[in-house]
Design an enzyme around this catalytic site. Structure first.
Site, short mmCIF file in Angstrom:
data_model
loop_
_atom_site.label_atom_id
_atom_site.label_comp_id
_atom_site.label_asym_id
_atom_site.label_seq_id
_atom_site.Cartn_x
_atom_site.Cartn_y
_atom_site.Cartn_z
N GLY A 158 34.78 38.60 45.88
CA GLY A 158 33.95 38.48 44.69
C GLY A 158 32.48 38.67 44.96
O GLY A 158 31.65 38.53 44.07
N CYS A 159 32.12 38.96 46.21
CA CYS A 159 30.72 39.17 46.52
C CYS A 159 30.33 40.58 46.13
O CYS A 159 30.97 41.54 46.55
CB CYS A 159 30.50 38.96 48.02
SG CYS A 159 28.95 39.60 48.63
#
Lengths: 148, 102, 110
Positions: free
Chosen positions: C108-109
């Site tokens: 999710g980065c």
């Protein structure tokens, strides 16, 4: 909303949290569903919504104790469920009937806890055993259900 | 608010439909799509289950998936409504929330 | 694409994350840090070591608030915050510290 206004209750906060339920119904390694679900949950956790997980049907196998994937060359993601509390996900509903149909009890599942910020960061269990009828109610209360 | 449930697996291969019916609430709708449409046929080993267990839930089936599988509407359990893709969209908007049983 | 040090060749992806995270070593961390223009001070090692032990236990990189909480515990409240982390790793703890620690790119980065 209309009712709240009538009764003079405090207005809802401008950005009300939505309730998200991730429904897990597959065993962990035979398909990619379980891992995908977990990854989506971790991403979604950044959005500060009210997130909980449900485990039913073969999904209860995802929480089995003692998983060791060394021999099948796949990542063992079982320990990651124990990190969910750190991401603000503190409720894992596990359906009682699904466990007993598979000859399991809660003793066969790994322990998952979270630190309760409102209670001196005491460790509390995240797993909530729930019967089918109660789980149906939990589902009915959600704003969004994501199925895996 | 009621929920639309979609079921896309054959009831002879998967317990998706059974689990769906065990968790649906009164007033919900179950839409059978893809291989899920086999559950809509009369006289199968599961047709009794489907019908008797939830008289408080509405059943629909996606016409395109029936046609693709050579299933005539005359073979459906009485009372199951056939919808097209537009009807699918209407069901989604009418119910507000959708839960997929995969 | 690979890091080269002391005769070792360790492959990485186009962003510099290790292809095989089991090949990490402290010497390799120094090498990755060099590429990021980061000097590995004691404070930075503290973060990198915490990331590694957390990943080892949970198979996932910690949420930022978990990292800041851990730093507050070990180094005092003045250092348990985002500002301090960005002071140490200007391009972000997820981007730089995880890379140096040999963790996969955090989920999710962006």
């Amino acid at each position: 909303m209309a009712e709240a206004a009538k009764s003079g209750a405090a207005p809802a906060p401008a950005k009300a949290k939505k309730k998200f339920l991730y429904v897990n119904r597959k065993a962990p390694y035979g398909t990619i569903y379980a891992l995908e679900s977990l990854e989506v949950v971790l991403i979604a956790a950044a959005f500060e919504q009210e997130v909980s997980l449900a485990f039913l049907d073969d999904g209860v196998f995802q929480l089995s104790k003692g998983q060791d994937t060394a021999g099948i060359g796949m990542k063992c993601f079982a320990p990651t469920y124990r990190a969910l509390g750190d991401f603000g996900v503190t409720k894992l509903y596990v359906e009682k009937e699904a466990l007993s149909e598979r000859g399991l009890t809660v003793e066969d599942l790994q322990q998952v806890t979270y630190e309760d910020e409102n209670d001196g960061f005491k460790a509390k269990p995240s797993i909530v055993l729930i019967d089918r009828a109660a789980l149906a109610k939990v589902m009915a209360e959600q704003d969004v259900i994501l199925s895996f | 608010m009621s929920m639309l449930h979609t079921v896309n697996k054959s009831p002879f291969e998967s317990n998706g439909l059974r689990s769906c019916l065990a968790h649906a609430s009164k007033g919900d709708t179950v839409l059978l799509i893809e291989d899920g449409v086999y559950a809509a046929l009369k006289g199968t080993a599961v047709s009794g289950d489907l019908w008797r267990c939830r008289i408080d839930v509405k059943f629909c089936v996606l016409g395109a998936d029936l046609a693709a599988r050579g299933l005539d509407k005359g073979r459906l359990i009485d009372g199951i409504r056939v919808v097209d893709y537009g009807g699918f969209v209407d069901l989604v908007t009418e119910h507000g929330r959708t839960q997929a049983w995969l | 694409m690979a890091y080269q040090y002391n005769g070792h060749t360790i492959e990485h992806d186009e962003e510099g994350y290790l292809t095989d995270i089991s090949l990490w070593s402290p010497e390799l961390a120094l090498e990755i840090a060099k590429g990021e223009n980061i000097e590995m001070t004691e404070e930075r090692w503290e973060v990198v070591n915490f990331l590694r032990s957390y990943y080892d236990e949970y198979q996932v990189a910690p949420a930022i608030r978990v990292l800041t909480k851990a730093l507050a515990k070990s180094m005092g409240p003045a250092k348990g915050n985002n500002d301090y982390l960005y002071e140490l790793f200007p391009y972000g703890p997820a981007k730089q510290a995880c890379k140096i620690a040999g963790l996969p790119k955090p989920t999710g980065c962006v």
